[in-house]
Motif scaffolding. Sequence first.
Motif, PDB file in Angstrom:
ATOM      1  N   SER A 263       0.838  -1.190   0.000  1.00  0.00           N
ATOM      2  CA  SER A 263       0.000   0.000   0.000  1.00  0.00           C
ATOM      3  C   SER A 263       0.884   1.254   0.000  1.00  0.00           C
ATOM      4  CB  SER A 263      -0.918   0.025   1.223  1.00  0.00           C
ATOM      5  OG  SER A 263      -0.175   0.319   2.388  1.00  0.00           O
ATOM      6  N   PRO A 264       0.386   2.344  -0.581  1.00  0.00           N
ATOM      7  CA  PRO A 264       1.146   3.600  -0.534  1.00  0.00           C
ATOM      8  C   PRO A 264       1.434   4.051   0.900  1.00  0.00           C
ATOM      9  CG  PRO A 264      -0.588   3.762  -2.176  1.00  0.00           C
ATOM     10  CD  PRO A 264      -0.808   2.468  -1.420  1.00  0.00           C
ATOM     11  N   ARG A 265       0.509   3.756   1.812  1.00  0.00           N
ATOM     12  CA  ARG A 265       0.722   4.122   3.218  1.00  0.00           C
ATOM     13  C   ARG A 265       1.918   3.373   3.807  1.00  0.00           C
ATOM     14  NH1 ARG A 265      -3.815   4.074   8.010  1.00  0.00           N
ATOM     15  NH2 ARG A 265      -2.437   4.889   9.600  1.00  0.00           N
ATOM     16  N   SER A 266       2.054   2.106   3.457  1.00  0.00           N
ATOM     17  CA  SER A 266       3.188   1.306   3.919  1.00  0.00           C
ATOM     18  C   SER A 266       4.505   1.860   3.376  1.00  0.00           C
ATOM     19  CB  SER A 266       3.007  -0.153   3.487  1.00  0.00           C
ATOM     20  OG  SER A 266       4.091  -0.933   3.885  1.00  0.00           O
ATOM     21  N   ILE A 267       4.492   2.242   2.114  1.00  0.00           N
ATOM     22  CA  ILE A 267       5.689   2.819   1.492  1.00  0.00           C
ATOM     23  C   ILE A 267       6.034   4.141   2.155  1.00  0.00           C
ATOM     24  CG2 ILE A 267       6.628   3.783  -0.655  1.00  0.00           C
ATOM     25  CD1 ILE A 267       6.429   0.663  -0.549  1.00  0.00           C
ATOM     26  N   LYS A 268       5.027   4.969   2.387  1.00  0.00           N
ATOM     27  CA  LYS A 268       5.245   6.255   3.045  1.00  0.00           C
ATOM     28  C   LYS A 268       5.902   6.048   4.414  1.00  0.00           C
ATOM     29  CE  LYS A 268       2.969  10.424   4.622  1.00  0.00           C
ATOM     30  NZ  LYS A 268       1.719  11.130   4.866  1.00  0.00           N
ATOM     31  N   GLY A 269       5.435   5.033   5.150  1.00  0.00           N
ATOM     32  CA  GLY A 269       6.010   4.735   6.462  1.00  0.00           C
ATOM     33  C   GLY A 269       7.461   4.314   6.380  1.00  0.00           C
ATOM     34  N   ARG A 270       7.805   3.532   5.379  1.00  0.00           N
ATOM     35  CA  ARG A 270       9.197   3.093   5.219  1.00  0.00           C
ATOM     36  C   ARG A 270      10.106   4.256   4.846  1.00  0.00           C
ATOM     37  NH1 ARG A 270       6.778  -1.995   3.089  1.00  0.00           N
ATOM     38  NH2 ARG A 270       7.085  -3.451   4.814  1.00  0.00           N
ATOM     39  N   ILE A 271       9.586   5.140   3.989  1.00  0.00           N
ATOM     40  CA  ILE A 271      10.371   6.313   3.602  1.00  0.00           C
ATOM     41  C   ILE A 271      10.550   7.240   4.795  1.00  0.00           C
ATOM     42  CG2 ILE A 271      10.366   8.395   2.155  1.00  0.00           C
ATOM     43  CD1 ILE A 271       8.999   6.633  -0.027  1.00  0.00           C
ATOM     44  N   GLU A 272       9.495   7.439   5.575  1.00  0.00           N
ATOM     45  CA  GLU A 272       9.592   8.278   6.770  1.00  0.00           C
ATOM     46  C   GLU A 272      10.558   7.687   7.787  1.00  0.00           C
ATOM     47  OE1 GLU A 272       5.535   8.788   8.026  1.00  0.00           O
ATOM     48  OE2 GLU A 272       5.199  10.428   6.604  1.00  0.00           O
ATOM     49  N   SER A 273      10.566   6.361   7.912  1.00  0.00           N
ATOM     50  CA  SER A 273      11.499   5.701   8.825  1.00  0.00           C
ATOM     51  C   SER A 273      12.943   5.918   8.377  1.00  0.00           C
ATOM     52  CB  SER A 273      11.180   4.204   8.887  1.00  0.00           C
ATOM     53  OG  SER A 273      12.101   3.523   9.705  1.00  0.00           O
ATOM     54  N   ALA A 274      13.183   5.808   7.075  1.00  0.00           N
ATOM     55  CA  ALA A 274      14.528   6.045   6.537  1.00  0.00           C
ATOM     56  C   ALA A 274      14.934   7.508   6.760  1.00  0.00           C
ATOM     57  CB  ALA A 274      14.585   5.684   5.054  1.00  0.00           C
ATOM     58  N   MET A 275      13.991   8.428   6.558  1.00  0.00           N
ATOM     59  CA  MET A 275      14.277   9.845   6.784  1.00  0.00           C
ATOM     60  C   MET A 275      14.650  10.100   8.242  1.00  0.00           C
ATOM     61  SD  MET A 275      11.276  11.755   4.693  1.00  0.00           S
ATOM     62  CE  MET A 275      11.506  12.314   3.040  1.00  0.00           C
ATOM     63  N   PHE A 276      13.892   9.485   9.149  1.00  0.00           N
ATOM     64  CA  PHE A 276      14.174   9.642  10.579  1.00  0.00           C
ATOM     65  C   PHE A 276      15.573   9.126  10.901  1.00  0.00           C
ATOM     66  CE2 PHE A 276      14.186   7.943  14.912  1.00  0.00           C
ATOM     67  CZ  PHE A 276      13.884   9.098  15.626  1.00  0.00           C
ATOM     68  N   LYS A 277      15.899   7.931  10.403  1.00  0.00           N
ATOM     69  CA  LYS A 277      17.203   7.344  10.683  1.00  0.00           C
ATOM     70  C   LYS A 277      18.349   8.196  10.152  1.00  0.00           C
ATOM     71  CE  LYS A 277      15.828   2.477  10.931  1.00  0.00           C
ATOM     72  NZ  LYS A 277      15.997   1.142  10.315  1.00  0.00           N
ATOM     73  N   LEU A 278      18.122   8.861   9.021  1.00  0.00           N
ATOM     74  CA  LEU A 278      19.182   9.676   8.426  1.00  0.00           C
ATOM     75  C   LEU A 278      19.110  11.142   8.853  1.00  0.00           C
ATOM     76  CD1 LEU A 278      19.462   8.220   4.824  1.00  0.00           C
ATOM     77  CD2 LEU A 278      20.574   7.486   6.929  1.00  0.00           C
ATOM     78  N   GLY A 279      18.070  11.500   9.626  1.00  0.00           N
ATOM     79  CA  GLY A 279      17.967  12.852  10.167  1.00  0.00           C
ATOM     80  C   GLY A 279      17.620  13.912   9.142  1.00  0.00           C
ATOM     81  N   VAL A 280      16.759  13.561   8.183  1.00  0.00           N
ATOM     82  CA  VAL A 280      16.362  14.507   7.143  1.00  0.00           C
ATOM     83  C   VAL A 280      14.843  14.628   7.093  1.00  0.00           C
ATOM     84  CG1 VAL A 280      18.441  14.104   5.762  1.00  0.00           C
ATOM     85  CG2 VAL A 280      16.401  12.734   5.337  1.00  0.00           C
ATOM     86  N   PHE A 281      14.363  15.658   6.397  1.00  0.00           N
ATOM     87  CA  PHE A 281      12.933  15.921   6.376  1.00  0.00           C
ATOM     88  C   PHE A 281      12.330  15.988   4.975  1.00  0.00           C
ATOM     89  CE2 PHE A 281      14.755  17.751  10.212  1.00  0.00           C
ATOM     90  CZ  PHE A 281      13.994  17.118  11.177  1.00  0.00           C
ATOM     91  N   LYS A 282      13.161  15.889   3.952  1.00  0.00           N
ATOM     92  CA  LYS A 282      12.675  15.946   2.570  1.00  0.00           C
ATOM     93  C   LYS A 282      13.226  14.764   1.788  1.00  0.00           C
ATOM     94  CE  LYS A 282      12.241  20.930   2.325  1.00  0.00           C
ATOM     95  NZ  LYS A 282      12.542  22.125   1.565  1.00  0.00           N
ATOM     96  N   ARG A 283      12.474  14.375   0.754  1.00  0.00           N
ATOM     97  CA  ARG A 283      12.891  13.245  -0.079  1.00  0.00           C
ATOM     98  C   ARG A 283      14.224  13.516  -0.768  1.00  0.00           C
ATOM     99  NH1 ARG A 283       7.970   9.922  -1.358  1.00  0.00           N
ATOM    100  NH2 ARG A 283       8.881   9.275  -3.328  1.00  0.00           N
ATOM    101  N   SER A 284      14.413  14.735  -1.248  1.00  0.00           N
ATOM    102  CA  SER A 284      15.670  15.064  -1.913  1.00  0.00           C
ATOM    103  C   SER A 284      16.837  14.981  -0.929  1.00  0.00           C
ATOM    104  CB  SER A 284      15.605  16.450  -2.547  1.00  0.00           C
ATOM    105  OG  SER A 284      15.274  17.430  -1.584  1.00  0.00           O
TER     106      SER A 284
END
Length: 103
Positions: A45-66
């Motif tokens: 689901s897109p929601r699941s993907i969004k969660g994985r991307i947000e988790s990766a962002m959190f781990k790397l300390g960033v707030f934008k996809r770029s």
Amino acid sequence: MNQMIISGPWVGFLGKGLAERELSCVLAVASGHTDKEIAKMDGLSPRSIKGRIESAMFKLGVFKRSALVAEAIRLGLIGFSTGTFPTPEPHDETKTTQGILIA
């Protein structure tokens, strides 16, 4: 030995801080895919993907996809795979671009 994930022109390296699914999503983001496109490719689901991307962002300390892609490259989590790029077309000096700046 580090395991790799190859996705188009990108390669991701496991064992450097991101889970396999997170890394797979980062590679898809680096390729310019939306959450819906990634979800369709992965059968999730897109929601699941969004969660994985947000988790990766959190781990790397960033707030934008770029910034996610830039930080993943900086940390050596992802990079360009070799041998998957098309050869560039030769530059034609006779072509003109009237009023358009091409950098």
